[in-house]
Design an enzyme around this catalytic site. Structure first.
Site, PDB file in Angstrom:
ATOM      1  N   GLN B 142     -44.917 -47.667  20.402  1.00 52.57           N
ATOM      2  CA  GLN B 142     -43.889 -48.671  20.193  1.00 52.57           C
ATOM      3  C   GLN B 142     -42.703 -48.391  21.111  1.00 52.57           C
ATOM      4  OE1 GLN B 142     -41.003 -47.961  17.099  1.00 52.57           O
ATOM      5  NE2 GLN B 142     -41.749 -49.759  16.011  1.00 52.57           N
ATOM      6  N   SER B 145     -36.667 -48.044  20.745  1.00 49.91           N
ATOM      7  CA  SER B 145     -35.406 -47.320  20.925  1.00 49.91           C
ATOM      8  C   SER B 145     -35.145 -46.956  22.377  1.00 49.91           C
ATOM      9  CB  SER B 145     -35.438 -46.029  20.111  1.00 49.91           C
ATOM     10  OG  SER B 145     -35.555 -46.306  18.752  1.00 49.91           O
ATOM     11  N   SER B 177     -43.444 -42.203  20.087  1.00 48.43           N
ATOM     12  CA  SER B 177     -44.481 -41.267  19.652  1.00 48.43           C
ATOM     13  C   SER B 177     -45.835 -41.730  20.152  1.00 48.43           C
ATOM     14  CB  SER B 177     -44.479 -41.098  18.128  1.00 48.43           C
ATOM     15  OG  SER B 177     -44.199 -42.309  17.514  1.00 48.43           O
ATOM     16  N   GLU B 260     -42.898 -51.289   8.065  1.00 47.61           N
ATOM     17  CA  GLU B 260     -42.926 -49.888   8.480  1.00 47.61           C
ATOM     18  C   GLU B 260     -42.101 -49.041   7.524  1.00 47.61           C
ATOM     19  OE1 GLU B 260     -41.874 -47.116  12.313  1.00 47.61           O
ATOM     20  OE2 GLU B 260     -40.406 -48.550  11.644  1.00 47.61           O
TER      21      GLU B 260
END
Lengths: 365, 415
Positions: B142, B145, B177, B260
């Site tokens: 993903q 950020s 991650s 999430e």
């Protein structure tokens, strides 16, 4: 599948809440607390009785409503929410359960209808079985009870009192017995009453089943713990609501204090801590009602101890959100603080109850 | 109150139980074991590992075939194609947990991208990506950020320009991650520099082998969780990799972010970890005493148990609100991430405390207990307390949206 209070239970709960809001405002609570509100207190009591709270746990067969503990939990939340200055946990939850589970058929027929008709109100004292102090203790010889009982709940102005021996045998006495000395206890919580009883050969009648089956007294204690947890739940809910309302009104530095993160985060923490507590208390009551003994005893212990901890933290934080006013008698927030504090100690303080939960699970060999 | 699922679910429950008996304590192997090393501890899977050995992709396919995973995802996209049924999903989760059957793979592709594409994707996008993601063959990371867009995510600056029918992307993402194991990234990119902050963002899919992508591992305190920084230098992807319309990226991302947050601390996993902790306390001794026989340790255990039981009961109430739409538990849903992550951190930390010196052992030390999972998970959940919207941001959300408290006034003057 539905997890929660039923419409009927919520309706009953709202009625009690509304009744307290209309009839037991903070000024009235204060009057009662300083001992100037006897008439007021009996009016409030009569009003609540008219709503039918005394009949909840008495089976239909004996003229009651025959509903479950979850229903009583809904009411207990409302009473905690409005710091209802009336007897409930002992008189209308533990006593009918003790008689229904522990009495002979004859005793049930004789005693239970009188709870519904409000002819007999019971106090209950089980401290001799849960956490007995050294100088307390009760003995029965030839149908006469002798000894001392501390922290007898809802005993003031009661007609009869159910007590327990160290071995867990339940018996009842007449509150007006000439061989009984009753001393009112001065606790921090002025919204409910507790007595110390000194018995010297007081006539007593044993609830027959309870002398054969230790489960009777244990179930009565489970129910009492769940009801006290529900009271703390309702009182904590009310303290959070008051804190939020106050924080939206009170201004400092040209802002409502509720717009400061320091204050907002305290409120969020309280809400996050309390929200799962509804579910825990309701599940404990439901489990009691469907009679799954292992699960329900563990849940009763955990509901009591967890709500004691969360209640303690909520009552502190909510007071802090009010700043100096929280500390005063003007707002009267302390009635909720003290009620939560007392619930924590009665029928087993958290450490004691957790130790019992460990035993139930076979943790301590 | 009615906790029965009803007799119409009896047969289904029995089928799930039969399946679970067969695969109790199964061992799932991976093409690349490293990235799943601590998967079991995090998701509360059993560490007994005495059952059948199955390859992960096969396991995913088997679970889909039975309808125990990807249950309501249409068949044409590789799912089971069943009607959504919250009760069946709960029965599956409960039985798997009770019988120590390993959960299906999760992760950002399955938990976040698949629902996003189902809601917002084109038919081609659904066909192309969902099936291989469900099978565990396409791993996603993903890209949200950035160094200056953390709690204030909408401040993100990675730039995308449409040049000759291709997106050309420049900028940097952080906290990515599994980037090093992923084939694909779903990414928030600023494509409309003149639009307002939230309206200038688009949701774009990027193959990780595109030239111009550089992945730098960002070593975190666990030394294994596998965060990365990802740099984009004129990274060029086809125009059709845009999901939804230009400028809709913020809405797209928000539609699955709530999901999430809830999934970060699953109560069944927490209960399984509590049971593992109880076993540990019964087996380990200190000065000849079992840890569970030390009164202060036992009391702490019971305190944590009370919290776990509250959270478990709470998940039943949340489930009930999905089945009974009149039941309002808005606040109850908002608190999950805050309460769940703090509780797991406390639980894992308790295991470390009670082990004393042994609690400090980590990685492959010969005396380490439970594969070092207590320390790993303890630290990992500190990461989760911070990630996915820090718990301080959660408290803002709870107080503002849940309790109706006023927002912090905007600072108008630069300090």
């Amino acid at each position: 599948m539905y997890f929660g209070l039923s419409e009927e239970q919520e309706f009953f709960q709202d009625n009690v809440k509304k009744f307290l809001a209309d009839n037991a405002s903070i000024d009235e609570i204060r009057k009662i607390a300083i001992g100037e509100g006897q008439d007021l207190q009996s009016e409030i009591f009569q009003g609540i009785i008219n709503l039918g709270i005394n009949a909840l746990l008495v089976p239909e067969k004996y003229g009651g409503l025959g509903v479950g503990l979850l229903h009583a939990v809904a009411i207990s939340q409302a009473l905690g929410n409005g710091v209802g200055p009336i007897p409930f946990s002992a008189s209308y939850v533990m006593a009918p359960l003790a008689i229904n589970l522990g009495g002979s058929e004859k005793q049930k027929e004789e005693l239970l209808p009188k709870i519904v008709s409000n002819e007999t109100r019971f106090g209950v004292g089980l401290s001799e079985f849960v956490g007995a102090r050294e100088d307390a203790g009760l003995e029965i010889k030839n149908n006469k009870a002798t000894g001392r009982a501390l922290f007898v709940m809802d005993a003031e102005n009661s007609d009869k009192i159910i007590l327990a021996t160290k071995a867990g045998v339940l018996f009842f006495i007449d509150s007006k017995d000439k061989n009984l000395i009753a001393n009112g206890l001065t606790t921090v919580d002025k919204t409910r009453t507790f007595q110390e009883l000194i018995l010297d050969k007081v006539d007593c009648e044993i609830l027959e089943e309870s002398s054969k089956n230790i489960e009777v007294v244990k179930k009565v204690i489970d129910a009492g713990r769940i009801i006290l947890a529900a009271d703390t739940l309702g009182a904590s809910e009310s303290m959070i609501e008051k804190a939020i309302a106050y924080s939206k009104e009170r201004k400092q530095f040209n802002r409502t204090i509720g717009s400061f993160q320091a204050v907002k985060h305290m409120c969020a923490e309280m809400a996050a801590d309390l929200e799962p507590c509804y579910s825990l208390v309701w599940q404990a009551a439901h489990s009691f009602d469907v009679d799954s003994p292992f699960e329900s005893r563990l849940l009763a212990c955990q509901a009591k101890s967890h709500l004691s901890e969360i209640g303690k933290s909520v009552s502190k934080k909510a007071t802090e959100v009010h700043g100096g006013m929280g500390f005063t008698d003007l707002l009267g927030l302390h009635y909720w603080f003290k009620r939560i504090g007392l619930n924590r100690q009665i029928l087993g303080a958290p450490e004691i109850v957790r130790e019992e939960a460990a035993e139930i699970q076979g943790f301590n060999q | 109150m009615d906790l029965e699922f009803g007799s119409e679910y009896d047969e289904f429950t029995k089928n799930v139980q039969d399946f679970c008996k067969k695969y109790s304590n199964a061992i799932i192997t991976n093409a690349n074991d490293k990235k799943f090393e601590m998967h079991d501890a995090l998701s509360g899977n059993s560490n007994e590992k005495t059952g059948k050995v199955i390859n992960r992709s096969e396991w995913q396919r088997l679970l889909i075939e039975k309808g125990y995973f990807a249950r309501s995802i249409p068949k044409e996209y590789g799912g089971y194609g069943g009607e959504p049924d919250i009760i069946k999903s709960r029965i599956i989760a409960n039985e798997f947990s009770k019988n120590k059957v390993p959960n299906a793979m999760g992760g950002q592709g399955i938990d976040m991208l698949v629902p996003t594409l189902l809601e917002w994707g084109t038919e081609e996008q659904k066909q192309k990506y969902i099936k291989s993601t469900l099978h565990g063959e396409t791993i996603w990371c993903q890209g949200y950020s950035e160094p200056n867009a953390g709690s204030d995510l909408a401040n993100l600056q990675t730039k995308g320009e449409l040049i000759d029918g291709k997106w050309v992307i420049n900028g940097q993402k952080i906290w990515t991650s599994t980037a090093q194991f992923s084939q694909m990234m779903f990414c928030l990119i600023r494509t409309e520099p003149d639009a307002s902050k939230h309206a200038g963002i688009s949701f774009i899919l990027i193959p990780m082998d595109t030239p111009g992508i550089e992945i730098r591992p960002l070593v975190d305190m666990t030394l294994k969780a596998g965060f990365n920084e990802v740099f984009f230098d004129d990274v060029t992807v086809p125009e059709e990799n845009l999901v939804a319309k230009r400028g809709e990226g913020w809405s797209v991302a928000n539609s699955v972010l709530g999901h999430e947050r809830g999934s970060l601390a699953n109560p069944n996993a927490t209960m399984n970890r509590l049971n593992t902790l109880i076993n540990l306390m019964k087996e380990e001794t200190i000065d000849g005493r079992r840890l569970i026989d030390v009164p202060s340790y036992r009391d702490r255990l019971l305190q944590v148990q009370g919290k776990v039981m509250a959270v478990q009961a709470h998940s039943l109430r949340l489930l009930s609100s999905k089945i009974n739409p009149n039941q309002n538990v808005k606040l109850g849903g908002m608190i999950q991430k805050l309460v769940g992550t703090e509780l797991r951190h406390e639980l894992e930390g308790l295991a470390i405390d009670i082990m004393g010196e042994l609690g400090t052992l980590y990685e492959d030390d010969p005396n380490v207990r439970d594969g070092g999972s207590w320390q790993f998970t303890y630290m990992y959940f500190l990461g989760l307390i911070i990630g996915g919207g820090t718990n301080q941001i959660q408290k803002n959300i709870i107080s503002e949206r849940g309790l109706g408290m006023p927002r912090e006034p905007k600072v108008t003057v630069e300090v």
